[in-house]
Write an enzyme that holds these catalytic residues in place. Structure first.
Site, PDB file in Angstrom:
ATOM      1  N   ARG A  55       0.798  -1.222   0.000  1.00  0.00           N
ATOM      2  CA  ARG A  55       0.000   0.000   0.000  1.00  0.00           C
ATOM      3  C   ARG A  55       0.837   1.282   0.000  1.00  0.00           C
ATOM      4  O   ARG A  55       0.583   2.193  -0.783  1.00  0.00           O
ATOM      5  CB  ARG A  55      -0.930   0.059   1.220  1.00  0.00           C
ATOM      6  CG  ARG A  55      -2.248  -0.619   1.025  1.00  0.00           C
ATOM      7  CD  ARG A  55      -2.660  -1.240   2.304  1.00  0.00           C
ATOM      8  NE  ARG A  55      -1.704  -2.279   2.616  1.00  0.00           N
ATOM      9  CZ  ARG A  55      -1.788  -3.532   2.138  1.00  0.00           C
ATOM     10  NH1 ARG A  55      -2.797  -3.874   1.401  1.00  0.00           N
ATOM     11  NH2 ARG A  55      -0.853  -4.430   2.408  1.00  0.00           N
ATOM     12  N   THR A  56       1.811   1.351   0.899  1.00  0.00           N
ATOM     13  CA  THR A  56       2.513   2.631   1.051  1.00  0.00           C
ATOM     14  C   THR A  56       3.256   2.976  -0.237  1.00  0.00           C
ATOM     15  O   THR A  56       3.109   4.080  -0.784  1.00  0.00           O
ATOM     16  CB  THR A  56       3.461   2.572   2.258  1.00  0.00           C
ATOM     17  OG1 THR A  56       2.719   2.136   3.380  1.00  0.00           O
ATOM     18  CG2 THR A  56       4.068   3.935   2.544  1.00  0.00           C
ATOM     19  N   LYS A  84      25.800  -3.262  -1.171  1.00  0.00           N
ATOM     20  CA  LYS A  84      27.277  -3.180  -1.201  1.00  0.00           C
ATOM     21  C   LYS A  84      27.807  -2.450   0.015  1.00  0.00           C
ATOM     22  O   LYS A  84      29.000  -2.176   0.109  1.00  0.00           O
ATOM     23  CB  LYS A  84      27.719  -2.421  -2.466  1.00  0.00           C
ATOM     24  CG  LYS A  84      27.258  -3.022  -3.756  1.00  0.00           C
ATOM     25  CD  LYS A  84      27.657  -2.092  -4.916  1.00  0.00           C
ATOM     26  CE  LYS A  84      26.805  -2.356  -6.139  1.00  0.00           C
ATOM     27  NZ  LYS A  84      26.829  -1.203  -7.065  1.00  0.00           N
ATOM     28  N   ARG A 105      11.035   3.861   3.424  1.00  0.00           N
ATOM     29  CA  ARG A 105      10.641   2.861   4.435  1.00  0.00           C
ATOM     30  C   ARG A 105      11.897   2.097   4.829  1.00  0.00           C
ATOM     31  O   ARG A 105      12.683   1.688   3.961  1.00  0.00           O
ATOM     32  CB  ARG A 105       9.593   1.896   3.903  1.00  0.00           C
ATOM     33  CG  ARG A 105       9.394   0.722   4.852  1.00  0.00           C
ATOM     34  CD  ARG A 105       8.196  -0.101   4.546  1.00  0.00           C
ATOM     35  NE  ARG A 105       6.977   0.621   4.862  1.00  0.00           N
ATOM     36  CZ  ARG A 105       5.759   0.069   4.825  1.00  0.00           C
ATOM     37  NH1 ARG A 105       5.621  -1.188   4.478  1.00  0.00           N
ATOM     38  NH2 ARG A 105       4.695   0.775   5.132  1.00  0.00           N
ATOM     39  N   HIS A 133       4.631   5.785  11.501  1.00  0.00           N
ATOM     40  CA  HIS A 133       4.158   5.636  10.111  1.00  0.00           C
ATOM     41  C   HIS A 133       3.212   6.819   9.844  1.00  0.00           C
ATOM     42  O   HIS A 133       1.993   6.663   9.756  1.00  0.00           O
ATOM     43  CB  HIS A 133       3.442   4.304   9.958  1.00  0.00           C
ATOM     44  CG  HIS A 133       3.209   3.856   8.542  1.00  0.00           C
ATOM     45  ND1 HIS A 133       3.329   4.690   7.444  1.00  0.00           N
ATOM     46  CD2 HIS A 133       2.850   2.634   8.044  1.00  0.00           C
ATOM     47  CE1 HIS A 133       3.050   4.001   6.348  1.00  0.00           C
ATOM     48  NE2 HIS A 133       2.764   2.758   6.686  1.00  0.00           N
TER      49      HIS A 133
END
Ligand code: CP
Length: 311
Positions: A55-56, A84, A105, A133
């Site tokens: 969703r986000t 890396k 995120r 959030h």
């Protein structure tokens, strides 16, 4: 309100008036989508997702595309130079030259805040570990405003994983800034709301909270029931997850004790904490909630970029 160039890392970064301006703009967009379909032409959204999302990430992408903008980024850190060993400070310095606004995120609490210190473009926290959030909170508040009429004066039940649930942490912090909300916290002992948030609610926001392990005894008093998933990925121990995962399962039968106009919200994804028969109930708001997430994020991006007819 001038949100141009501002980061959104914690919902407390914006005043209530600033939040209200985002909701006003989101409502204008809902009413007249065509008017906003090109306001981000030539603008680019960066999406740095170091943790899975449906969703986000996709609602942010949909938001930018629906405003005529473009999107670049990654949905798996393993295909980025993080694999890396590149740190987030270097990554965001580079992204600042590639995009106009970025959503991050990350599994580590505080990573988006750290990134914002090195960024020349607005940084949006798309969820950091079990911490915050804030754009889910914009989504949730817009949903409450549209479907309940007011963000104030509600008795809100939070049920499930209140310990690690970042959506709960952000939403409860923000709802406590609005007048006359009361909270009923329903969780197993091991998944209670963290002490610092309970302290803030009781002693700083001075809001009424009740804690219980039993959803059925309190469901009848709720205006909003915010269900959450027991999050497997936050447990250190598989046995604890297995023991707690089915603590609460909302069924259509259990809803018979709830108010006729109670909203059932859930940030999604669900696993089995809401049975599928609830989806047919008029009180089930979670898919509408996911849809409102696009409009909340369109309004946020537009405000941060200073484009469109900001409310
Ligand atoms: N609500 C939410 O954050 O969903 P995703 O994890 O799918 O982005």
């Amino acid at each position: 309100m001038n949100l141009k160039g501002r980061h959104l890392i914690d919902p407390g970064d914006f005043s209530l008036l600033e939040l209200e301006s985002i909701f006003r703009l989101a409502e204008k967009i809902i009413e007249n989508k065509d008017e906003y379909s090109q306001i981000c032409k030539e603008k680019i959204l960066g999406t740095l997702f170091y943790e899975p999302s449906t969703r986000t990430r996709l609602s942010f992408e949909a938001a930018m595309l629906r405003m005529g903008g473009k999107v670049l980024g990654f949905s798996d850190a393993n295909v980025s130079s993080a694999a890396k060993g590149e740190n987030i400070a270097d990554t965001i310095r580079v992204l600042s030259a590639y995009a106009d606004v970025v959503v991050i995120r990350h599994p580590k609490e505080g990573a988006p805040r750290l990134a914002s210190k090195y960024s020349n473009i607005p940084v949006i926290n798309g969820g950091d570990g079990g911490h915050q959030h804030p754009t889910q909170t914009l989504t949730d508040l817009l949903t409450i405003k549209k479907l309940k009429g007011s963000i104030s004066g509600n008795t809100v039940g939070f049920c499930g994983d209140l310990k690690f649930g970042r959506t709960v942490h952000s939403l409860i912090k923000t709802l406590s800034r609005y007048p006359d909300n009361k909270f009923i916290l329903v969780s197993p002992e091991e998944l209670r709301l963290p002490d610092h948030l309970r302290h803030m609610l009781k002693n700083i926001a001075q809001v009424e909270i009740i804690e219980t392990e039993d959803l059925e005894t309190v469901i009848g008093s709720l205006d909003i029931l915010y269900m959450t998933r027991i999050q497997k990925e936050r447990f250190f121990n598989e046995a604890d997850y297995v023991r707690l995962k089915d603590s609460y399962i909302l069924t259509r039968n259990k809803l018979s004790e709830a108010k006729e106009d109670m909203l059932v919200m859930h940030p999604l994804p669900r696993v089995n904490e809401i049975s599928y028969d609830v989806d047919e109930d008029d009180r089930a708001a979670y898919f509408k909630q996911a849809e409102f997430g696009v409009y909340a994020r369109m309004a946020l991006i537009a405000a941060q970029l200073g484009v469109g007819n900001n409310a």
